[in-house]
Motif scaffolding. Sequence first.
Motif, PDB file in Angstrom:
ATOM      1  N   GLU A  54       0.838  -1.204   0.000  1.00 53.45           N
ATOM      2  CA  GLU A  54       0.000   0.000   0.000  1.00 53.45           C
ATOM      3  C   GLU A  54       0.877   1.261   0.000  1.00 53.45           C
ATOM      4  N   ASN A  55       1.921   1.257   0.829  1.00 53.57           N
ATOM      5  CA  ASN A  55       2.803   2.421   0.916  1.00 53.57           C
ATOM      6  C   ASN A  55       3.765   2.496  -0.265  1.00 53.57           C
ATOM      7  N   ARG A  56       4.144   1.361  -0.836  1.00 53.75           N
ATOM      8  CA  ARG A  56       4.971   1.386  -2.050  1.00 53.75           C
ATOM      9  C   ARG A  56       4.230   2.132  -3.158  1.00 53.75           C
ATOM     10  N   ARG A  57       2.951   1.840  -3.284  1.00 51.20           N
ATOM     11  CA  ARG A  57       2.138   2.495  -4.297  1.00 51.20           C
ATOM     12  C   ARG A  57       1.993   3.982  -3.989  1.00 51.20           C
ATOM     13  N   ARG A  58       1.778   4.303  -2.713  1.00 48.93           N
ATOM     14  CA  ARG A  58       1.571   5.694  -2.323  1.00 48.93           C
ATOM     15  C   ARG A  58       2.839   6.537  -2.541  1.00 48.93           C
ATOM     16  N   LEU A  59       4.001   5.928  -2.293  1.00 40.40           N
ATOM     17  CA  LEU A  59       5.267   6.658  -2.412  1.00 40.40           C
ATOM     18  C   LEU A  59       5.863   6.586  -3.811  1.00 40.40           C
ATOM     19  N   GLY A  60       5.252   5.800  -4.698  1.00 38.69           N
ATOM     20  CA  GLY A  60       5.750   5.708  -6.065  1.00 38.69           C
ATOM     21  C   GLY A  60       7.060   4.963  -6.186  1.00 38.69           C
ATOM     22  N   LEU A  61       7.276   3.940  -5.327  1.00 39.43           N
ATOM     23  CA  LEU A  61       8.516   3.166  -5.355  1.00 39.43           C
ATOM     24  C   LEU A  61       8.357   1.923  -6.217  1.00 39.43           C
ATOM     25  N   GLY A 110       9.849  -0.893  -5.281  1.00 44.24           N
ATOM     26  CA  GLY A 110       9.768  -1.964  -4.287  1.00 44.24           C
ATOM     27  C   GLY A 110       9.930  -1.400  -2.887  1.00 44.24           C
ATOM     28  N   LEU A 111       9.252  -2.016  -1.932  1.00 41.12           N
ATOM     29  CA  LEU A 111       9.357  -1.629  -0.526  1.00 41.12           C
ATOM     30  C   LEU A 111       9.388  -2.907   0.282  1.00 41.12           C
ATOM     31  N   ARG A 112      10.487  -3.149   0.992  1.00 41.15           N
ATOM     32  CA  ARG A 112      10.686  -4.443   1.639  1.00 41.15           C
ATOM     33  C   ARG A 112      11.241  -4.265   3.046  1.00 41.15           C
ATOM     34  N   ALA A 125      12.248   6.709   6.151  1.00 38.52           N
ATOM     35  CA  ALA A 125      13.399   6.051   5.526  1.00 38.52           C
ATOM     36  C   ALA A 125      13.660   6.612   4.140  1.00 38.52           C
ATOM     37  N   LEU A 126      12.587   6.894   3.390  1.00 39.34           N
ATOM     38  CA  LEU A 126      12.757   7.455   2.057  1.00 39.34           C
ATOM     39  C   LEU A 126      13.351   8.863   2.143  1.00 39.34           C
ATOM     40  N   SER A 127      12.890   9.648   3.108  1.00 41.94           N
ATOM     41  CA  SER A 127      13.396  11.014   3.268  1.00 41.94           C
ATOM     42  C   SER A 127      14.860  11.034   3.677  1.00 41.94           C
ATOM     43  N   ARG A 180      15.084   2.839  -6.215  1.00 37.39           N
ATOM     44  CA  ARG A 180      13.937   2.175  -6.829  1.00 37.39           C
ATOM     45  C   ARG A 180      13.328   1.165  -5.863  1.00 37.39           C
ATOM     46  N   ILE A 181      14.201   0.476  -5.097  1.00 40.55           N
ATOM     47  CA  ILE A 181      13.745  -0.461  -4.070  1.00 40.55           C
ATOM     48  C   ILE A 181      14.215   0.060  -2.722  1.00 40.55           C
ATOM     49  N   LEU A 182      13.284   0.292  -1.835  1.00 41.05           N
ATOM     50  CA  LEU A 182      13.604   0.807  -0.506  1.00 41.05           C
ATOM     51  C   LEU A 182      13.528  -0.337   0.498  1.00 41.05           C
ATOM     52  N   SER A 183      14.636  -0.620   1.178  1.00 43.39           N
ATOM     53  CA  SER A 183      14.696  -1.662   2.203  1.00 43.39           C
ATOM     54  C   SER A 183      14.626  -1.018   3.579  1.00 43.39           C
TER      55      SER A 183
END
Length: 577
Positions: free
Chosen positions: A441-448, A450-452, A484-486, A493-496
């Motif tokens: 849900e947050n991957r879509r919201r943040l435009g990433l 991948g989010l893992r 974490a993104l900030s 592209r993929i945020l761990s």
Amino acid sequence: MIWRCSVVSMQPSLVVGYSLSTQVPCQVIEPTRSTRWFGRWSNRPRPPAVESTPMSVDLTAPDLLETVLPVVDDLSRDLPEHERYGRLLAAVRTLFGSDASALLKLEGDTLVPMAVDGLSEDTLGRRFLVSEHPRLAALLASNAPTRFPADSHLPDPYDGLVLGHDSRLHVHDCMGCTLTVAARPWGLLTIDALDPGRFNDSDVQLLRTFSSLAAAAVSAAERIRQLAQDAEHARSRAESYRVAADGAAARPLLGRSPAFKRLQSELQAVGNSELTVLLKGETGVGKELVAKALHAASPRAGKPMISINCAALPESLVESELFGHVRGAFSGATSDRRGKFELADQGTLFLDEVGELPLPVQAKLLRVIQSGQLQRVGSDREHRVDVRIIAASNRDLAQEVRDGRVRADFYHRLSVYPLQVPPLRERGNDILLISGYFLEENRRRLGLGGLRLTAHAQAALLAYAWPGNVRELEHLIARSSLRALSARATRPRILSLEAGDLDLPGARPAAEPEPESTEHQPGESLRDSLAKLERRLIQQALDRHGNNWAAAARSLGVDRANLARSARRLGLKAASG
């Protein structure tokens, strides 16, 4: 000696309603010292082998039978879906030597993971919108198995999700195919490897043949499930969730833990009945989702479900909200208005935090529940309604009865079928499944892309006690993802998410705030000192009860309205409404 067999030209025979291969035209070829077995090489002697001419893949007959026959045998067995699909993916790993594989079911425009092998467990909680994943869309659009080149620019939905490879996040070899059941696309079988060149054209041809067996396994699971549903006169739960009153799609109930399965069993037992249900459980466990599931499983699923939070209603407007009012009934009543009971007629009314209702309203509500008759505020006319009641509370209502805050007859009328919703800390690895849903849900919201979660982050989530339950987990994932993104110098592209990114007690110790001093200061008036003490006591009560003003008022022994007035006088933010 090795037998070269044309798998493509096998003639079918019927076994439990599915086409299986029997006649195999063969030709004899000479064995070699090193025989390739489904992507793996071995120099040890092999028994007679089967090799497919169209696929140019050397297969040993005993290993082939050992791998495929259990899947064939499962077609006639009544297995749980997760076990059937797990055995199918185990065969995929053996056949293709893959690092990961997944079975995805198409539900509308979303692909739902039914089983995974070699992927992080939170993958099962994710929902993949086809429009956001071009590789999955390409597989669905093709009638044949597809293998993507290693340098494909299309992002892989499993990047960063392969188990045991935190340092290697990108999938480099990927293939898959659509599974067709009853002449319609059921979903996808995807097979992935981290190394480029792991698969070849022979594997694509092998997948073409194996996909028929996979589709048969899926079809068997679907038929067995449908037969069980028909026998119980129950609807498919996946198709029975309705759109919530605010127009947003209802979130699914996710879980596989014993505690969750017990809850599901209870839901199946009472869902198809007309009994009044009292949902009990801590705040944030998802009682409203359970209420929606009960409504969806009932004969009233085609009718509206209306929800109302009793704790958020001003006491002066409770009756109007529940029963409606007529024009001129009170100041501001400029027209007739139906209440929640009439809006829910023929459907379900969900009363959240029902223990917060005042005693006089409890008496009137009891009459409506028992007789199905109500009067709008300001009217003598009787209205008849047919409503199923589902109530919920995070308080011990039996103790509230003993304390005189809840009527005994009202409590017993609501608790015809009490149902306990387990806290998140008792649900084990369900935490990761639910995390997967929120991560997607947050991957879509943040435009990433991948989010893992890293392994350490998953361990931190599993070790935490979750006093705020699912609601706390949802907010944690959203907050941690954004922070974490900030904190990244460049947008990945993929945020761990690491354990340190999670705002969990113990992961990053926080300094305890110093309590406001209540000691009398020189030059301070008695009134100011008393106001300081009163402000501190009110704030402590609110902190203890999670900003629940009604609960804080009870603990302080004052009326909720008086507490709100005191809070405004002291400069505290009072309860809304």
